[in-house]
Write a protein that holds these residues in place. Structure first.
Motif, PDB file in Angstrom:
ATOM      1  N   LEU A 282       0.864  -1.188   0.000  1.00 32.03           N
ATOM      2  CA  LEU A 282       0.000   0.000   0.000  1.00 32.03           C
ATOM      3  C   LEU A 282       0.895   1.231   0.000  1.00 32.03           C
ATOM      4  N   HIS A 283       0.726   2.038  -1.042  1.00 31.09           N
ATOM      5  CA  HIS A 283       1.574   3.209  -1.210  1.00 31.09           C
ATOM      6  C   HIS A 283       0.829   4.421  -0.668  1.00 31.09           C
ATOM      7  N   VAL A 284       1.512   5.259   0.122  1.00 27.11           N
ATOM      8  CA  VAL A 284       0.849   6.445   0.675  1.00 27.11           C
ATOM      9  C   VAL A 284       1.760   7.662   0.530  1.00 27.11           C
ATOM     10  N   ARG A 285       1.192   8.759   0.074  1.00 31.48           N
ATOM     11  CA  ARG A 285       1.985   9.981  -0.057  1.00 31.48           C
ATOM     12  C   ARG A 285       1.105  11.204   0.147  1.00 31.48           C
ATOM     13  N   CYS A 286       1.752  12.307   0.495  1.00 31.51           N
ATOM     14  CA  CYS A 286       0.991  13.536   0.666  1.00 31.51           C
ATOM     15  C   CYS A 286       1.872  14.713   0.282  1.00 31.51           C
ATOM     16  N   ASP A 287       1.441  15.482  -0.716  1.00 33.58           N
ATOM     17  CA  ASP A 287       2.258  16.621  -1.134  1.00 33.58           C
ATOM     18  C   ASP A 287       1.420  17.886  -1.222  1.00 33.58           C
ATOM     19  N   ARG A 288       0.344  17.928  -0.418  1.00 29.93           N
ATOM     20  CA  ARG A 288      -0.496  19.134  -0.420  1.00 29.93           C
ATOM     21  C   ARG A 288      -0.950  19.412   1.014  1.00 29.93           C
ATOM     22  N   PRO A 289      -1.428  20.630   1.291  1.00 30.64           N
ATOM     23  CA  PRO A 289      -1.887  20.930   2.657  1.00 30.64           C
ATOM     24  C   PRO A 289      -3.045  20.022   3.042  1.00 30.64           C
ATOM     25  N   LEU A 290      -3.108  19.648   4.312  1.00 29.02           N
ATOM     26  CA  LEU A 290      -4.160  18.739   4.777  1.00 29.02           C
ATOM     27  C   LEU A 290      -5.457  19.497   5.030  1.00 29.02           C
ATOM     28  N   ARG A 291      -6.582  18.853   4.695  1.00 26.14           N
ATOM     29  CA  ARG A 291      -7.894  19.448   4.970  1.00 26.14           C
ATOM     30  C   ARG A 291      -8.404  18.928   6.320  1.00 26.14           C
ATOM     31  N   PRO A 292      -9.277  19.696   6.998  1.00 26.34           N
ATOM     32  CA  PRO A 292      -9.800  19.236   8.290  1.00 26.34           C
ATOM     33  C   PRO A 292     -10.758  18.057   8.099  1.00 26.34           C
ATOM     34  N   ILE A 293     -11.147  17.423   9.207  1.00 30.19           N
ATOM     35  CA  ILE A 293     -11.900  16.175   9.127  1.00 30.19           C
ATOM     36  C   ILE A 293     -12.849  16.031  10.321  1.00 30.19           C
ATOM     37  N   ASN A 294     -13.899  15.226  10.145  1.00 27.01           N
ATOM     38  CA  ASN A 294     -14.766  14.841  11.273  1.00 27.01           C
ATOM     39  C   ASN A 294     -14.572  13.354  11.535  1.00 27.01           C
ATOM     40  N   ILE A 295     -14.434  12.993  12.787  1.00 27.33           N
ATOM     41  CA  ILE A 295     -14.223  11.585  13.149  1.00 27.33           C
ATOM     42  C   ILE A 295     -15.211  11.192  14.240  1.00 27.33           C
ATOM     43  N   ILE A 296     -15.879  10.071  14.054  1.00 30.10           N
ATOM     44  CA  ILE A 296     -16.690   9.477  15.130  1.00 30.10           C
ATOM     45  C   ILE A 296     -16.160   8.065  15.336  1.00 30.10           C
TER      46      ILE A 296
END
Ligand code: UD1
Ligand code: PEP
Length: 421
Positions: A282-296
């Motif tokens: 499983l390949h994972v990468r991030c090259d942009r600003p993170l957006r907020p999130i809701n978690i339950i």
């Protein structure tokens, strides 16, 4: 005293090797003790402190155990169990100790539980376990500190769990596996680790159906035999490495057969993290600003409470306000105060938290209050400016194997230190 020292700023890149699952191997050690003859072999065992405690506890009750650390292999011979006592000094150091009760009941007719440990997350009752044993015919004497469970043989019954308890389901399946007749467990846990334990028990000769449906039926058998079994990958360890890539602007290949991150992947994708499956990797990468999130948080297939803390760190680094609702444990927000020491802005109100991001994090001296808040602080340290020192690192070692070495191999500046104070 174990502490972790992290200097932030490095993007994590490379191949992350995901360990075997803590929450599968512990019940499997309990299951191995059900076999009255032969040697059980467990493969892909995570070399974590909880496994070391489980080995000590198994030895204390008379099992012969070999932990081959470099081969990540456990060999367990439970043919001569001799003591029903789970002594406080070991049993109180990890939650998995509760999973030794069914084997003691079946093999020695009693279990004397001097304590059960685990993460300090507020109330963590065991009433479903003990009510279940009673329905199967055991006598449970709940003293102030010691619990004595006795049974001269269990008989199948219909059991119902008010909530689908993870270890409760595993314990009742193990208790039912060698009981006379049929047991039905309603509202059983659906976690993949529970299914892996069912796979192992089935190989051992148990007759279990309905795993993953919430209604489990167990037809009792006369004996279970020793088998070889490979522990599934740890989806919590994998989630943490995915988050480490996300918050450092890195790129990781996660190696661990059949790894499925489920809702954690979807939530990280909503935040802007890219995932790509390349066969077993499983390949994972991030090259942009993170957006907020809701978690339950919820039981499986909901968002795992164990990844709620690391996700709070990720949310603190996202642009905007994130909302977290913790529905499983009433005391899982001790992390907020520690993150705030590093410059985060997390407000807690009961079982809800509001994370105002993005706030730049700065290194500080912080404390792990439990395993997952500890690893969440390691993540914060990876993204912070300067040096973060995380005290009570033993709690992190309870659940993550060779963490500093695995992260250093990916470019992180992290050391694990041991001192007298
Ligand atoms: C060793 C192991 O596998 N630990 C995991 C397991 O813990 P554990 O099995 O202890 O967690 P449970 O699923 O049993 O607990 C969930 C909730 O049910 C409540 N409850 C549980 C049992 C009971 O008899 N009575 C009762 O009220 C608890 O207080 C808690 O609020 O599942 C948790 C929830 O996914 C994870 O965070 C832990 O990492
Ligand atoms: C709560 C946890 O573990 P335990 O049940 O072993 O305390 C955890 O792994 O986050």
């Amino acid at each position: 005293m174990v502490r972790y020292r992290v200097r932030g700023g490095n993007a994590l890149r490379g191949t992350a090797f995901i360990q075997g699952a803590k929450n599968a191997v512990l019940p499997m050690i309990g299951a191995a003790l059900l076999a009255a003859r032969g040697r059980t072999v467990l493969r892909n065992v995570p070399i974590i402190e909880d496994v070391r405690r489980a080995v000590e506890l198994a030895e204390t009750i008379g099992a012969y155990v070999e932990l081959h650390e470099s081969e990540r292999t456990l060999v367990i011979d439970a043919s001569r169990l001799s003591s029903p006592v789970l002594p406080a000094e070991i049993a109180r150091r990890f939650r998995g100790s509760v999973l030794f009760t069914p084997a003691l009941l079946h093999r020695l007719g009693e279990a004397i539980v001097e304590g059960v440990g685990g993460c300090n997350l507020g109330s963590r009752n065991l009433d479903f376990h003990y009510l279940g044993y009673k329905r199967l015919g055991a006598v449970v004497d709940e003293g102030e500190t010691v619990i004595h469970v006795k049974a001269s043989g269990l008989t199948g019954a219909t059991l119902y769990l008010d909530t689908p308890s993870h270890t409760g389901t595993e314990n009742l399946i193990m208790a039912a596996a060698l009981a006379k007749g049929t047991t039905v467990i309603e509202n059983a846990a659906l976690e993949p680790e529970v299914l892996d334990v069912i796979d192992m028990l089935t190989k051992m000769g148990a007759r279990i159906s309905g795993g993953g449906t919430g209604f489990i039926t167990v037809e009792g058998v006369d004996e279970l035999h020793a088998v070889e079994h490979t522990v599934m990958p740890d989806r919590l360890d994998a989630g943490v490495f995915a988050m480490a890539a996300a918050i450092t602007g890195g790129e990781l290949s996660l190696v661990g057969t059949g790894l499925d991150l489920g809702v954690v992947r979807y939530k990280l994708e909503q935040m802007g993290v890219d995932f790509a499956r390349q066969g077993a990797v499983l390949h994972v990468r991030c090259d942009r600003p993170l957006r907020p999130i809701n978690i339950i948080t919820d039981t499986y297939p909901g968002f795992a409470t164990d990844l709620q803390s690391p996700m709070m760190t990720v949310a603190a680094l996202a642009d905007g306000t994130s909302y977290i609702h913790e529905r499983i444990f009433d005391g899982r927000f001790a992390l907020a105060g520690e993150l705030n020491k590093m410059g985060a802005n997390v407000e807690v109100d009961g079982n809800r938290a509001v994370v105002h991001g993005r706030t730049p994090l700065t290194g500080a001296r912080v404390t792990a209050h439990d395993l997952r808040s500890g690893i969440a602080l390691v993540l914060a340290g990876l993204a912070a400016e300067g040096e973060t020192v995380i005290e009570s690192g033993y709690l992190i070692d309870r659940g993550h194997a060779h963490l500093a070495a695995r992260m250093r191999a990916l470019g992180a500046d992290i050391t694990r230190e041991i001192s007298e104070h």
